[in-house]
Write a protein that holds these residues in place. Structure first.
Motif, mmCIF file in Angstrom:
data_model
loop_
_atom_site.group_PDB
_atom_site.id
_atom_site.type_symbol
_atom_site.label_atom_id
_atom_site.label_comp_id
_atom_site.label_asym_id
_atom_site.label_seq_id
_atom_site.Cartn_x
_atom_site.Cartn_y
_atom_site.Cartn_z
ATOM 1 N N UNK A 89 0.817 -1.223 0.000
ATOM 2 C CA UNK A 89 0.000 0.000 0.000
ATOM 3 C C UNK A 89 0.846 1.267 0.000
ATOM 4 N N UNK A 90 2.146 1.129 0.194
ATOM 5 C CA UNK A 90 3.048 2.279 0.197
ATOM 6 C C UNK A 90 3.585 2.507 -1.231
ATOM 7 N N UNK A 91 2.837 3.335 -1.993
ATOM 8 C CA UNK A 91 3.139 3.479 -3.422
ATOM 9 C C UNK A 91 4.540 4.012 -3.695
ATOM 10 N N UNK A 92 4.961 5.015 -2.931
ATOM 11 C CA UNK A 92 6.246 5.641 -3.206
ATOM 12 C C UNK A 92 7.385 4.646 -3.002
ATOM 13 N N UNK A 93 7.339 3.975 -1.857
ATOM 14 C CA UNK A 93 8.382 2.990 -1.534
ATOM 15 C C UNK A 93 8.356 1.828 -2.548
ATOM 16 N N UNK B 250 -8.470 -4.671 1.089
ATOM 17 C CA UNK B 250 -9.487 -4.241 0.124
ATOM 18 C C UNK B 250 -9.734 -5.402 -0.856
ATOM 19 N N UNK B 251 -10.792 -6.133 -0.594
ATOM 20 C CA UNK B 251 -11.024 -7.381 -1.332
ATOM 21 C C UNK B 251 -11.178 -7.142 -2.835
ATOM 22 N N UNK C 159 -6.192 -14.109 3.651
ATOM 23 C CA UNK C 159 -7.310 -14.875 3.084
ATOM 24 C C UNK C 159 -7.741 -14.310 1.725
ATOM 25 N N UNK C 160 -7.850 -12.984 1.639
ATOM 26 C CA UNK C 160 -8.250 -12.374 0.356
ATOM 27 C C UNK C 160 -7.290 -12.790 -0.761
ATOM 28 N N UNK D 298 -9.835 -4.656 -4.634
ATOM 29 C CA UNK D 298 -8.513 -4.332 -5.201
ATOM 30 C C UNK D 298 -7.673 -5.602 -5.342
ATOM 31 N N UNK D 299 -7.760 -6.481 -4.364
ATOM 32 C CA UNK D 299 -7.003 -7.745 -4.426
ATOM 33 C C UNK D 299 -7.514 -8.588 -5.598
ATOM 34 N N UNK D 300 -8.832 -8.717 -5.721
ATOM 35 C CA UNK D 300 -9.396 -9.515 -6.818
ATOM 36 C C UNK D 300 -8.986 -8.949 -8.175
ATOM 37 N N UNK D 301 -9.072 -7.641 -8.316
ATOM 38 C CA UNK D 301 -8.719 -7.010 -9.602
ATOM 39 C C UNK D 301 -7.260 -7.242 -9.944
ATOM 40 N N UNK D 302 -6.400 -7.187 -8.926
ATOM 41 C CA UNK D 302 -4.975 -7.397 -9.182
ATOM 42 C C UNK D 302 -4.736 -8.816 -9.713
ATOM 43 N N UNK D 303 -5.268 -9.819 -9.020
ATOM 44 C CA UNK D 303 -4.980 -11.205 -9.436
ATOM 45 C C UNK D 303 -5.664 -11.553 -10.764
#
Ligand SMILES: NC(=O)c1ccc[n+]([C@@H]2O[C@H](COP(=O)([O-])OP(=O)(O)OC[C@H]3O[C@@H](n4cnc5c(N)ncnc54)[C@H](O)[C@@H]3O)[C@@H](O)[C@H]2O)c1
Length: 240
Positions: A36-40, A59-60, A108-109, A62-67
């Motif tokens: 979640x730390x975009x800059x780093x 954020x379920x 779990x997500x 966001x996790x689903x969209x990523x995978x």
């Protein structure tokens, strides 16, 4: 992504996640970091020359969209974790709910969202980050140690439920990372070193090397295990 195996590492912007990424990349893996730390994350992904995405694992959606957009997945390293040490009489329920949300529900997500991809791989595995705290029962940890005990239970449960996907966990002891550096200021480091049988605080690559082993073919018969990486601290404290 070609023929290379692909790993996703949560909380990969720094600390043990970053070091695990370094290790897997040097073993020939493609790695995607999420954090979640975009800059780093941006800096770390640039240094490693790997893919990255800003995702809060609580954020379920966001996790689903990523995978969903990944073409291939052979290893999931559930590394993102937080701790809020607090005495019981001063405990913040909001803080401790967040610990459970990140450490248990976040994991779990990710497992749920990654499952189809991992099942499509000819040989895949999950490595969860537990902690020595799950077995040593230290005071004033709020729900952190309990959240890691849950991770250990889920590791064994998922090893049964998801086979042939292998599911293992690592339990780091005292490892110096960005997240733990406050614990090693001044004399605290020396005191801790005296308590650790190998006589030194752990470095991120001590954990990363074991993560690399667990996702490799060399560990193809290792399943449902919790491996503590603690310089012997779980065995006791030497008299010095
Ligand atoms: N360092 C140790 O001594 C130690 C010991 C035992 C267990 N662990 C476990 O190892 C893991 C990594 O620890 P570390 O020392 O590298 O921590 P760290 O704080 O240095 O790094 C954790 C990373 O996770 C990210 N993160 C936190 N919440 C997130 C969320 N909701 N979504 C996405 N990313 C998130 C952070 O931004 C950070 O980049 C944790 O699960 C921790 O509990 C560490």
């Amino acid at each position: 992504m070609g023929e290379k195996k692909h790993a996703v590492i949560t909380g990969g912007a720094q600390g043990l996640g970053y070091s695990s990424a370094e290790s897997l990349i040097s073993d020939g893996w493609n790695v995607s970091l999420i954090d979640l730390n975009t800059e780093k994350l941006r800096q770390s992904a640039a240094a490693l020359d790997c893919e990255y995405s800003t995702v809060d694992i609580t954020d379920v959606e966001a996790v689903n969209n990523f995978f969903l957009q990944l073409p291939r997945l052979d290893a999931l390293i559930n590394n993102a974790g937080i701790w809020k040490p607090q005495r019981l009489d001063a405990i913040s329920i909001t803080d401790q709910k967040l610990v459970i949300d990140v450490n248990i529900f976040g994991t779990l997500h990710c497992v749920k969202a990654a499952l189809k991809l991992l099942q499509s791989s000819p040989s895949s595995s999950i490595v969860n980050l537990s902690s020595l705290a799950a077995m040593t029962n230290s005071p004033n940890l709020g729900l952190y140690a309990a959240s890691k005990s849950a991770i250990e239970t889920l590791t064994r449960q998922w090893a049964l439920e998801l086979a042939p996907i292998r599911v293992n966990a690592v339990g780091p002891g005292l490892i110096l990372t960005e997240g733990t550096s406050e614990n090693y200021k001044g004399q605290a480091r020396e005191m801790r070193e005296k308590a650790i049988p190998v006589g030194r605080v752990g470095e991120p690559n001590d954990v990363a090397d074991v993560v690399s082993f667990l996702v490799s073919d060399a560990a193809s018969y290792v399943n449902g295990q919790i491996i503590y990486i603690d310089g012997g601290l779980s065995a006791g404290t030497p008299q010095r």
